[in-house]
Design an enzyme around this catalytic site. Structure first.
Site, PDB file in Angstrom:
ATOM      1  N   ALA A  61       0.832  -1.207   0.000  1.00 54.39           N
ATOM      2  CA  ALA A  61       0.000   0.000   0.000  1.00 54.39           C
ATOM      3  C   ALA A  61       0.863   1.253   0.000  1.00 54.39           C
ATOM      4  CB  ALA A  61      -0.890  -0.006   1.238  1.00 54.39           C
ATOM      5  N   PHE A  63       1.806   3.023  -2.747  1.00 53.29           N
ATOM      6  CA  PHE A  63       2.332   3.338  -4.085  1.00 53.29           C
ATOM      7  C   PHE A  63       1.191   3.828  -4.970  1.00 53.29           C
ATOM      8  CE2 PHE A  63       3.394   2.460  -8.476  1.00 53.29           C
ATOM      9  CZ  PHE A  63       4.722   2.807  -8.573  1.00 53.29           C
ATOM     10  N   LYS A  65      -2.101   4.990  -4.286  1.00 60.74           N
ATOM     11  CA  LYS A  65      -3.060   5.386  -3.244  1.00 60.74           C
ATOM     12  C   LYS A  65      -4.481   5.528  -3.790  1.00 60.74           C
ATOM     13  CE  LYS A  65       0.088   7.668  -0.042  1.00 60.74           C
ATOM     14  NZ  LYS A  65      -0.159   7.254   1.339  1.00 60.74           N
ATOM     15  N   ASN A 110       8.787   8.532   5.127  1.00 59.34           N
ATOM     16  CA  ASN A 110       7.630   9.274   4.624  1.00 59.34           C
ATOM     17  C   ASN A 110       6.716   9.681   5.760  1.00 59.34           C
ATOM     18  OD1 ASN A 110       4.620   8.175   4.340  1.00 59.34           O
ATOM     19  ND2 ASN A 110       5.979   6.381   4.425  1.00 59.34           N
ATOM     20  N   GLY A 113       0.788  11.172   5.283  1.00 65.17           N
ATOM     21  CA  GLY A 113      -0.435  11.511   6.015  1.00 65.17           C
ATOM     22  C   GLY A 113      -1.711  11.220   5.231  1.00 65.17           C
ATOM     23  N   PHE A 114      -1.733  10.059   4.537  1.00 62.92           N
ATOM     24  CA  PHE A 114      -2.950   9.632   3.823  1.00 62.92           C
ATOM     25  C   PHE A 114      -3.447  10.696   2.839  1.00 62.92           C
ATOM     26  CE2 PHE A 114      -4.490   6.556   7.429  1.00 62.92           C
ATOM     27  CZ  PHE A 114      -3.508   5.648   7.067  1.00 62.92           C
ATOM     28  N   ASN A 143      -6.719  -0.946   0.752  1.00 65.91           N
ATOM     29  CA  ASN A 143      -6.233  -0.646   2.101  1.00 65.91           C
ATOM     30  C   ASN A 143      -6.985   0.586   2.617  1.00 65.91           C
ATOM     31  OD1 ASN A 143      -4.521   0.926   3.992  1.00 65.91           O
ATOM     32  ND2 ASN A 143      -3.096  -0.779   3.765  1.00 65.91           N
ATOM     33  N   ASN A 174      -6.075  -0.533   8.080  1.00 64.67           N
ATOM     34  CA  ASN A 174      -4.736  -0.026   8.390  1.00 64.67           C
ATOM     35  C   ASN A 174      -4.797   0.866   9.630  1.00 64.67           C
ATOM     36  OD1 ASN A 174      -2.197   1.113   8.444  1.00 64.67           O
ATOM     37  ND2 ASN A 174      -2.572   2.461   6.696  1.00 64.67           N
ATOM     38  N   SER A 177      -0.314   3.334  10.350  1.00 63.48           N
ATOM     39  CA  SER A 177       0.472   4.435   9.796  1.00 63.48           C
ATOM     40  C   SER A 177       0.886   5.357  10.928  1.00 63.48           C
ATOM     41  CB  SER A 177      -0.358   5.212   8.776  1.00 63.48           C
ATOM     42  OG  SER A 177       0.260   6.468   8.552  1.00 63.48           O
ATOM     43  N   ASN A 179       1.586   8.397  10.626  1.00 58.71           N
ATOM     44  CA  ASN A 179       1.419   9.786  10.194  1.00 58.71           C
ATOM     45  C   ASN A 179       0.021  10.340  10.371  1.00 58.71           C
ATOM     46  OD1 ASN A 179       4.181   9.813   9.321  1.00 58.71           O
ATOM     47  ND2 ASN A 179       3.514   8.556   7.593  1.00 58.71           N
ATOM     48  N   THR A 180      -0.858   9.605  11.033  1.00 57.63           N
ATOM     49  CA  THR A 180      -2.192  10.108  11.366  1.00 57.63           C
ATOM     50  C   THR A 180      -2.306  10.063  12.891  1.00 57.63           C
ATOM     51  OG1 THR A 180      -3.170   9.410   9.287  1.00 57.63           O
ATOM     52  CG2 THR A 180      -4.687   9.687  11.136  1.00 57.63           C
ATOM     53  N   LYS A 217      -3.510  -4.500   9.259  1.00 57.71           N
ATOM     54  CA  LYS A 217      -2.091  -4.155   9.048  1.00 57.71           C
ATOM     55  C   LYS A 217      -1.532  -3.495  10.296  1.00 57.71           C
ATOM     56  CE  LYS A 217       1.121  -1.946   5.844  1.00 57.71           C
ATOM     57  NZ  LYS A 217       1.284  -1.350   4.519  1.00 57.71           N
ATOM     58  N   ASN A 246       3.841  -2.265   8.743  1.00 58.21           N
ATOM     59  CA  ASN A 246       3.926  -0.898   8.228  1.00 58.21           C
ATOM     60  C   ASN A 246       5.349  -0.355   8.470  1.00 58.21           C
ATOM     61  OD1 ASN A 246       3.059   1.699   7.280  1.00 58.21           O
ATOM     62  ND2 ASN A 246       0.980   1.117   7.896  1.00 58.21           N
ATOM     63  N   THR A 247       5.547   0.917   8.238  1.00 57.35           N
ATOM     64  CA  THR A 247       6.852   1.564   8.440  1.00 57.35           C
ATOM     65  C   THR A 247       7.129   1.724   9.938  1.00 57.35           C
ATOM     66  OG1 THR A 247       5.760   3.704   8.322  1.00 57.35           O
ATOM     67  CG2 THR A 247       6.683   2.855   6.276  1.00 57.35           C
ATOM     68  N   GLY A 268      12.101   0.138   3.923  1.00 53.20           N
ATOM     69  CA  GLY A 268      13.250  -0.326   3.152  1.00 53.20           C
ATOM     70  C   GLY A 268      14.176  -1.212   3.970  1.00 53.20           C
TER      71      GLY A 268
HETATM   72  C1  LIG Z   1       5.856   6.640   0.449  1.00 58.13           C
HETATM   73  C2  LIG Z   1       5.160   5.565   1.201  1.00 58.13           C
HETATM   74  C3  LIG Z   1       3.789   5.658   1.416  1.00 58.13           C
HETATM   75  C4  LIG Z   1       3.121   4.659   2.128  1.00 58.13           C
HETATM   76  N1  LIG Z   1       1.767   4.748   2.296  1.00 58.13           N
HETATM   77  C5  LIG Z   1       1.103   3.749   2.920  1.00 58.13           C
HETATM   78  C6  LIG Z   1      -0.313   3.797   3.051  1.00 58.13           C
HETATM   79  O1  LIG Z   1      -0.983   4.717   2.576  1.00 58.13           O
HETATM   80  N2  LIG Z   1      -0.912   2.785   3.735  1.00 58.13           N
HETATM   81  C7  LIG Z   1      -0.215   1.725   4.253  1.00 58.13           C
HETATM   82  O2  LIG Z   1      -0.812   0.824   4.831  1.00 58.13           O
HETATM   83  N3  LIG Z   1       1.129   1.649   4.116  1.00 58.13           N
HETATM   84  C8  LIG Z   1       1.793   2.635   3.468  1.00 58.13           C
HETATM   85  N4  LIG Z   1       3.149   2.538   3.320  1.00 58.13           N
HETATM   86  C9  LIG Z   1       3.880   1.394   3.925  1.00 58.13           C
HETATM   87  C10 LIG Z   1       4.136   0.264   2.932  1.00 58.13           C
HETATM   88  O3  LIG Z   1       2.933  -0.277   2.468  1.00 58.13           O
HETATM   89  C11 LIG Z   1       4.975  -0.837   3.601  1.00 58.13           C
HETATM   90  O4  LIG Z   1       4.236  -1.382   4.663  1.00 58.13           O
HETATM   91  C12 LIG Z   1       6.310  -0.329   4.132  1.00 58.13           C
HETATM   92  O5  LIG Z   1       6.852   0.656   3.287  1.00 58.13           O
HETATM   93  C13 LIG Z   1       7.326  -1.453   4.291  1.00 58.13           C
HETATM   94  O6  LIG Z   1       7.623  -2.060   3.049  1.00 58.13           O
HETATM   95  P1  LIG Z   1       8.927  -1.671   2.172  1.00 58.13           P
HETATM   96  O7  LIG Z   1      10.097  -1.699   3.108  1.00 58.13           O
HETATM   97  O8  LIG Z   1       9.004  -2.702   1.095  1.00 58.13           O
HETATM   98  O9  LIG Z   1       8.661  -0.316   1.627  1.00 58.13           O
HETATM   99  C14 LIG Z   1       3.837   3.533   2.621  1.00 58.13           C
HETATM  100  C15 LIG Z   1       5.215   3.451   2.388  1.00 58.13           C
HETATM  101  C16 LIG Z   1       5.887   4.426   1.688  1.00 58.13           C
HETATM  102  C17 LIG Z   1       7.363   4.292   1.438  1.00 58.13           C
END
Ligand SMILES: Cc1cc2nc3c(=O)[nH]c(=O)nc-3n(C[C@H](O)[C@H](O)[C@H](O)COP(=O)(O)O)c2cc1C
Length: 357
Positions: A61, A63, A65, A110, A113-114, A143, A174, A177, A179-180, A217, A246-247, A268
């Site tokens: 999720a 990429f 949106k 990142n 913030g949705f 998502n 989800n 995140s 960022n919310t 998630k 998630n991140t 990453g």
């Molecule tokens: C720029 C960016 C925006 C993201 N937006 C969302 C999001 O809207 N919703 C969500 O559940 N995860 C979001 N993620 C998290 C990814 O879906 C993923 O859980 C996280 O980046 C870990 O995977 P990766 O290391 O392969 O990037 C976002 C990640 C990045 C880098």
């Protein structure tokens, strides 16, 4: 298919990351870019929730949106695409800059913030592709997020489920995140129980013949108690799976000094270890009964394989695409297939959770 990324990648990286992303989405949306996908190795097939995945590698999720390019991404070789996060109403997200590249670390921070166009355009796109003969094979999940200014979070998730349950191949709630404000508190035992019951009721109220599986998630920044609570509530409510993770809000050693103070979620390579450990924990805590989508730091076939052995039935990535481009998708799949065969697994499902046996 000719790989243009060695030429296009460096050009894109001259733009700020968000502009580069917008250009990428626009280019993919033309429908002209990706060629026909090659057939996947049969060892990569997996059947989950009564649905067939040609391969277990999905686009995470964030990429796509607004569900603008799921077919383009499926044609690049993903087995499934998770569009979103989508919130009921459109919202601009946080002020820019809100996306930062850490190339030496293979990472991104990142705090988007949705930012998204809201539920209606998202749903309309999924609706349109159902009758479009050009729609690519593969699954498209949605998502779900909440608007920043919604006080009662469950109302927003319920709206998402009602609108998208008939259109998406799976749904993700989800609550992870960073960022919310307040979102991750929904992972606590009581709020989570209330929220999951509500969304499951909402899905039941749609009275679909084949309702989409509903997944949760979670964040990587959880205490042992949080993890046990989430596992218990997931099993008790009867949701269909977990997306881990998630991140992270952590800034592991090696994070450059100038990014340490930058708010947001880190993704990453530095997330690979922590998210895979959490995945193994959640597999163990749920007794291996709940399918898990493993995400965080995957950049090669060995990373995907490690997640599967730790308990993932499917995997996803996002950040590695920024640095590796679409050739990575084929590379990960062939690497994974080779590792499965090397270790004598006739099918992907046999390797799920192998590290626990
Ligand atoms: C720029 C960016 C925006 C993201 N937006 C969302 C999001 O809207 N919703 C969500 O559940 N995860 C979001 N993620 C998290 C990814 O879906 C993923 O859980 C996280 O980046 C870990 O995977 P990766 O290391 O392969 O990037 C976002 C990640 C990045 C880098």
């Amino acid at each position: 298919m000719i790989d243009l990324f060695p030429i296009v990648g460096p050009i894109l990286r001259r733009f700020d990351p968000e502009t580069a992303h917008t250009i990428t989405i626009r280019a993919l949306a033309t429908g002209l870019m990706p060629g026909p996908r090659a057939a996947d190795d049969p060892v990569l097939r997996i059947r989950l929730w009564g649905r067939d995945f040609a391969n277990p590698l999905g686009l995470a999720a964030g990429f796509d949106k607004n569900a603008e390019v799921p077919d383009a991404m499926l044609r690049l070789g993903f087995g499934f695409v998770e569009a979103g996060s989508v919130t009921p109403r459109p919202q601009p997200g946080n002020p820019r800059p809100r996306l930062f590249r850490l190339p030496e670390q293979g990472a991104v921070i990142n705090r988007m913030g949705f930012n998204n166009e809201g539920l209606e355009p998202f749903a309309a796109r999924l609706e349109r592709r159902r009758t479009d003969p050009r729609c690519a094979p593969g699954l498209v999940g949605a998502n779900l997020g909440k608007n920043k200014d919604t006080a009662e979070a469950a109302d927003d998730y319920a709206l998402g489920v009602r609108r998208l349950a008939p259109l998406a191949d799976y749904l993700v709630v989800n609550v992870s995140s960073p960022n919310t404000p307040g979102l991750r508190a929904l992972q606590g035992r009581e709020p989570l129980r209330v929220l999951l019951r509500r969304v499951l009721d909402e899905r039941a109220a749609c009275r679909l013949d084949n309702p989409p599986p509903l997944l949760l998630k979670i964040a990587p920044d959880l205490t042992e108690e949080d993890k046990a609570d989430i596992a218990a509530v997931a099993l008790e409510t009867g949701i269909d799976g977990l997306v881990v993770s998630n991140t992270t809000i952590a800034r592991p050693p090696g994070t450059p000094e100038r990014f340490r103070g930058e708010a947001g979620g880190l993704s990453g390579r530095p997330l690979l270890g922590p998210s895979t450990t959490l995945l193994a924990d959640m597999f163990r805590l749920t007794g291996g009964t709940l399918p898990i989508v493993g995400v965080g730091g995957i950049a090669g076939g060995a990373d995907a394989y490690a997640k599967i052995r730790a308990g993932a039935s499917l995997v996803q990535l996002y950040t590695a695409l920024v640095y590796g481009g679409p050739a990575l998708i084929t590379g990960i799949k062939s690497g994974l297939a080779a590792l499965l065969k090397r270790d004598g697994f006739a099918a992907l499902a046999d390797a799920v959770g192998a590290d626990h046996r």
